[in-house]
Design a protein around this motif. Structure first.
Motif, mmCIF file in Angstrom:
data_model
loop_
_atom_site.group_PDB
_atom_site.id
_atom_site.type_symbol
_atom_site.label_atom_id
_atom_site.label_comp_id
_atom_site.label_asym_id
_atom_site.label_seq_id
_atom_site.Cartn_x
_atom_site.Cartn_y
_atom_site.Cartn_z
ATOM 1 N N THR A 10 -4.755 8.917 8.530
ATOM 2 C CA THR A 10 -3.770 8.778 7.463
ATOM 3 C C THR A 10 -2.830 9.981 7.431
ATOM 4 O OG1 THR A 10 -5.378 7.514 6.163
ATOM 5 C CG2 THR A 10 -3.475 8.408 4.970
ATOM 6 N N ASP A 41 -4.377 4.037 2.923
ATOM 7 C CA ASP A 41 -4.606 2.737 3.538
ATOM 8 C C ASP A 41 -4.851 1.731 2.422
ATOM 9 O OD1 ASP A 41 -7.899 2.148 3.557
ATOM 10 O OD2 ASP A 41 -7.287 4.230 3.306
ATOM 11 N N ASN A 99 -1.504 -0.330 10.396
ATOM 12 C CA ASN A 99 -2.656 0.578 10.494
ATOM 13 C C ASN A 99 -3.808 -0.079 11.273
ATOM 14 O OD1 ASN A 99 -4.402 2.756 9.970
ATOM 15 N ND2 ASN A 99 -5.101 1.869 8.035
#
Length: 275
Positions: free
Chosen positions: A148, A192, A217
């Motif tokens: 991230t 996320d 992602n």
């Protein structure tokens, strides 16, 4: 008498070695991301796998950077992360083998209801980041070399908006803690979607930016190269990786929900490339 004692000692030693090997074979060490762990997905998946194969999976939840370092050091049997460029380097340098795409979700930007940067509803993450920087709003970054964090820094760079403004804070914590701090400080953060959905009900933050294709992602699993280290449970790791991309594993990924919301999408048939 001495012969008998020597024989007995040899038997005990052989039994100890045998039991030790058996114990090692029954434990699989998985390093994965805090975002995967915080979502609750592994709590659903792993008990099914463990019961089916008669093994125990020890999960070490850390940032992607640390998970890959643990793989490079031979401290785990396999890794599941979400940073394609870093994963490619891990494979290219010979630390990992047999990479498999497991699932994907997306990143989102969340923030306070007051929305001082006026970004709510935007689908352009780079424009949103520039607005956050220009308004000198609070932005809480993981700052922990996680997948991230890597993605966030890449987006700041693409937006040509260096995160050096007064409101930008790196706290070196996992995603769940970063969301809590962002809530306390009424700041923005990037997370996320899985962790956001898992924590959303406990927070006063709101979804601000979603849907930009640049927020894709992907997660993949890789075995640590057994040619680099002795004592790895490679066969156990391989069985877990193969199960994750099996029909049963992928169905469980797709069926996992929190409050009716889908957190992850199985991607076993897709190829993950560095972005």
């Amino acid at each position: 008498m001495k012969k008998w004692i020597s024989c007995l000692f040899s038997i005990v030693l052989l039994l100890s070695v045998s039991l030790g090997a058996s114990a090692t074979e029954n434990i699989i060490r998985l390093a994965t991301t805090t975002s995967t762990y915080n979502s609750g997905l592994l709590d659903k998946l792993l008990p099914v796998f463990e019961q089916k194969f008669g093994v125990k999976v020890h999960v070490i939840a850390v940032g992607t950077g640390k998970a890959l370092r643990m793989g490079r050091d031979g401290d785990v049997d396999l890794v599941m992360t979400h940073a394609p460029a870093a994963e490619k380097a891990f494979i290219d340098q010979g630390h990992g083998i047999e990479a498999k795409s497991v699932m994907y979700n997306d990143f989102v930007v969340v923030g306070p209801a007051s929305d001082p940067a006026k970004i709510k509803g935007s689908m352009d993450v780079e424009q949103a980041l520039r607005a956050i920087a220009a308004s000198k709003s609070q932005f809480i970054s993981r700052g922990d070399d996680s997948g991230t964090h890597k993605k966030e820094l890449a987006l700041w760079k693409a937006a040509d908006a260096a995160p050096t403004f007064d409101g930008y804070k790196q706290i070196g914590q996992g995603m769940g803690k970063v969301l809590q701090v962002s809530d306390e400080l009424q700041g923005y953060t990037m997370t996320d979607r899985g962790t956001w959905l898992a924590y959303q009900a406990r927070l006063n933050l709101e979804l601000m930016v979603a849907g930009d294709k640049r927020l894709f992602n992907p997660y993949q699993v890789m075995l640590v190269n057994p040619e680099r280290y002795k004592g790895l449970n490679t066969e156990g790791a391989r069985s877990l990786a193969q199960w994750l991309v099996s029909a049963q594993g992928q169905k469980m990924v797709n069926d996992f929900r929190i409050n009716g919301e889908v957190l992850f999408h199985g991607s076993a048939q897709q190829i993950v490339t560095a972005q």
